[in-house]
Design a protein around this motif. Structure first.
Motif, PDB file in Angstrom:
ATOM      1  N   ALA A  96       0.127   9.814   2.368  1.00  0.00           N
ATOM      2  CA  ALA A  96       0.238   9.197   0.925  1.00  0.00           C
ATOM      3  C   ALA A  96       1.607   9.355   0.627  1.00  0.00           C
ATOM      4  CB  ALA A  96      -0.714   9.812   0.131  1.00  0.00           C
ATOM      5  N   LEU A  97       2.208   8.375  -0.287  1.00  0.00           N
ATOM      6  CA  LEU A  97       3.577   8.479  -0.864  1.00  0.00           C
ATOM      7  C   LEU A  97       3.412   8.593  -2.186  1.00  0.00           C
ATOM      8  CD1 LEU A  97       5.246   5.443   1.283  1.00  0.00           C
ATOM      9  CD2 LEU A  97       5.183   7.827   1.661  1.00  0.00           C
ATOM     10  N   ASP A 104       0.982  10.095 -10.168  1.00  0.00           N
ATOM     11  CA  ASP A 104       0.568  10.037  -8.711  1.00  0.00           C
ATOM     12  C   ASP A 104      -0.169  11.119  -8.250  1.00  0.00           C
ATOM     13  OD1 ASP A 104       1.808   7.369  -8.107  1.00  0.00           O
ATOM     14  OD2 ASP A 104       3.510   8.217  -7.397  1.00  0.00           O
ATOM     15  N   ALA A 105       0.598  12.505  -8.669  1.00  0.00           N
ATOM     16  CA  ALA A 105      -0.070  13.508  -8.098  1.00  0.00           C
ATOM     17  C   ALA A 105      -1.352  13.965  -8.998  1.00  0.00           C
ATOM     18  CB  ALA A 105       1.007  14.738  -8.701  1.00  0.00           C
ATOM     19  N   SER A 143       1.074  -1.026   0.107  1.00  0.00           N
ATOM     20  CA  SER A 143      -0.018   0.077  -0.044  1.00  0.00           C
ATOM     21  C   SER A 143       0.847   1.194  -0.088  1.00  0.00           C
ATOM     22  CB  SER A 143      -0.903   0.024   1.245  1.00  0.00           C
ATOM     23  OG  SER A 143      -1.499   1.256   1.350  1.00  0.00           O
ATOM     24  N   VAL A 144       0.372   2.357  -0.545  1.00  0.00           N
ATOM     25  CA  VAL A 144       1.143   3.659  -0.590  1.00  0.00           C
ATOM     26  C   VAL A 144       0.485   4.595   0.206  1.00  0.00           C
ATOM     27  CG1 VAL A 144       2.338   2.997  -2.710  1.00  0.00           C
ATOM     28  CG2 VAL A 144       0.108   4.133  -2.711  1.00  0.00           C
ATOM     29  N   VAL A 145      -0.414   4.366   1.131  1.00  0.00           N
ATOM     30  CA  VAL A 145      -1.224   5.171   2.007  1.00  0.00           C
ATOM     31  C   VAL A 145      -0.872   4.739   3.397  1.00  0.00           C
ATOM     32  CG1 VAL A 145      -2.546   5.918   0.265  1.00  0.00           C
ATOM     33  CG2 VAL A 145      -3.470   4.270   1.716  1.00  0.00           C
ATOM     34  N   HIS A 146      -1.034   5.458   4.288  1.00  0.00           N
ATOM     35  CA  HIS A 146      -0.783   5.018   5.848  1.00  0.00           C
ATOM     36  C   HIS A 146      -2.095   5.853   6.830  1.00  0.00           C
ATOM     37  CE1 HIS A 146       0.599   4.005   9.872  1.00  0.00           C
ATOM     38  NE2 HIS A 146       0.902   5.406   9.917  1.00  0.00           N
ATOM     39  N   PHE A 177      -7.069   6.524  -3.975  1.00  0.00           N
ATOM     40  CA  PHE A 177      -5.895   6.968  -4.605  1.00  0.00           C
ATOM     41  C   PHE A 177      -5.008   5.414  -4.457  1.00  0.00           C
ATOM     42  CE2 PHE A 177      -1.307   7.823  -3.323  1.00  0.00           C
ATOM     43  CZ  PHE A 177      -0.773   8.260  -4.469  1.00  0.00           C
ATOM     44  N   ASP A 178      -5.012   4.862  -3.555  1.00  0.00           N
ATOM     45  CA  ASP A 178      -4.265   3.581  -3.075  1.00  0.00           C
ATOM     46  C   ASP A 178      -4.759   2.495  -4.219  1.00  0.00           C
ATOM     47  OD1 ASP A 178      -2.119   2.165  -1.829  1.00  0.00           O
ATOM     48  OD2 ASP A 178      -3.500   1.309  -0.684  1.00  0.00           O
TER      49      ASP A 178
END
Length: 440
Positions: free
Chosen positions: A303-304, A326-327, A295-298, A351-352
């Motif tokens: 968000a990464l 991504d942006a 995952s790229v969120v936490h 987003f993820d």
């Protein structure tokens, strides 16, 4: 979960002002009810390295960001039939593969060009207020509580709390390390040497150098050459280095030619040895990589994007494109959540769900390339170097470039398809309002 709407602006921090961070700032600044802060550890914004690739998908996103015109002045428009890239045997100089502009892309824009990195940075900066980015802000810690995430910097200051923190702080991301403490980077055993020099330093060699991107391969390393705009010549290489040496190399450290030239005296043809001997100094980069993030969120708050979200030492020359994608998706997800009365947690999950699979695919391509190399070695135990280089080039580089997985990817279409699915799932839209943080 969905929470009641609030008039409070969404407080957003972007950590890192590289291409990804700048693109995120441009995109999010277009939204209503956003309080945006951007931090970077540098004393001044300057790009180190050499050239940067702008492919078909990158160009579409630069147009969306409003920055394409600033780059257009430096490049020639694409011409069908113009040489795009070559692959050659670095030991013999033998041509292994080449690709030309084929006219499938927008004929009015270059589908693939290479420019100096600072020109891309300046084009992005032109779309932002000059006082937005806070410099000399080296992030050393993140602290979460019911009110959001507070950032702690090396100068002793703190900023926040923020509803959303965007980690755009590169492959050695402090934000990623906080969000995913068990994720570890590993030195790859290689360093990159990069430099830009005036073309006159290799003028006597130019008739024998391809007038486009060229990869010169050997069994374990390669050299990349490319004549750039404004009479510059780019050289980028890979070299094997011990872990002890590699872990001590800082990002973009200047080293003398005496450190670089011996790496290429063996196993490279005379033309390339002369090219490597031309620069007086180089920039050295230790290459690190890490496993794919699931995952790229936490925690509905972080968000990464960019290299922070896919810690690889290389991504087919498309790092900027991935960061711009991504942006674009992050801004679109926040905007969609606003329209549909959803919370920040929903926006980050959306987003993820789009970006994490994209990076899964990227890692899959790299795993396939590693598998190809293993197959070639297993099927041909006594294979000589030239045949090995020819087979790996055919099965990896040539096939990967022709897939369209990276360069023809259209994130706007991907988003539109997902938005339609979400519209059907959520039903009738509610009135537009601010994206609000999820309840603590």
């Amino acid at each position: 979960m969905t929470v009641s709407l609030s008039p409070e602006p969404l407080r957003v921090a972007i950590v890192g002002a590289g291409p990804g961070g700048l693109a995120a700032a441009i995109q999010l600044a277009r939204l209503k009810d956003i309080s945006l802060s951007v931090f970077d550890q540098a004393r001044e914004l300057r790009e180190v390295g050499a050239g940067i690739s702008l492919n078909e998908n990158t160009w579409r996103l630069l147009q969306d960001l409003g920055a394409a015109d600033r780059i257009e002045q430096y490049v020639e428009r694409a011409v069908e039939g113009k040489l795009l890239v070559e692959h050659r045997n670095g030991r013999t100089g033998e041509l292994l593969a080449r690709r030309f502009h084929n006219g499938r892309c927008d004929p009015n824009k270059p589908p693939a060009v290479r420019v100096e990195r600072y020109k891309l940075q300046n084009a992005l900066l032109s779309q932002l207020p000059p006082d937005l980015i806070q410099l000399t802000k080296k992030l050393v810690g993140l602290h979460e509580n019911a009110h959001g995430v507070t950032l702690e910097f090396a100068d002793g200051t703190r900023s926040g709390p923020f509803h959303l923190v965007i980690g755009a702080d590169g492959i050695r991301s402090v934000v990623r390390q906080y969000a995913f403490p068990n994720h570890k980077l590993k030195y790859t055993g290689k360093v990159a040497y990069r430099v830009l020099i005036p073309q006159e330093k290799v003028a006597h060699l130019l008739p024998d150098i391809p007038p486009a991107s060229c990869f010169w391969h050997t069994r374990d390393t390669h050299i990349y050459t490319n004549p750039l705009d404004n009479g510059l010549f780019e050289i980028a290489t890979r070299a094997l280095e011990s872990e002890e040496h590699g872990t001590k190399v800082s990002w973009g450290q200047t080293v003398p030619k005496e450190q670089v030239v011996p790496q290429y005296k063996q196993n490279y043809c005379p033309l390339l040895r002369e090219i490597i001997d031309a620069p007086d100094s180089w920039l050295e980069f230790a290459l690190f990589g890490g496993p794919r993030l699931q995952s790229v969120v936490h925690n509905g708050r972080i968000a990464l994007i960019g290299d922070a979200s896919h810690p690889l030492s290389g991504a087919f020359g498309s790092g900027a494109a991935f960061a711009f994608e991504d942006a674009y998706v992050l801004k679109s997800a926040l905007e969609f959540a606003r329209k549909r009365g959803q919370d920040l947690g929903y926006a980050l999950e959306l987003f993820d769900s789009i970006r994490a699979p994209r990076y899964k695919d990227l890692y899959g391509v790299l795993d396939e390339m590693a598998s190809n190399v293993a197959d070639i070695k297993a099927q041909n135990p006594g294979i000589d170097e030239d045949e090995y280089v020819a087979q790996t080039t055919e099965r990896n580089w040539q096939q990967a470039e022709g897939r369209g997985f990276i360069y023809a990817y259209n994130i706007a279409k991907v988003w539109a398809q997902r938005e339609a699915v979400e519209d059907d799932r959520l039903g009738k839209p509610v009135h537009e309002s601010a994206v609000v943080p999820a309840a603590a």
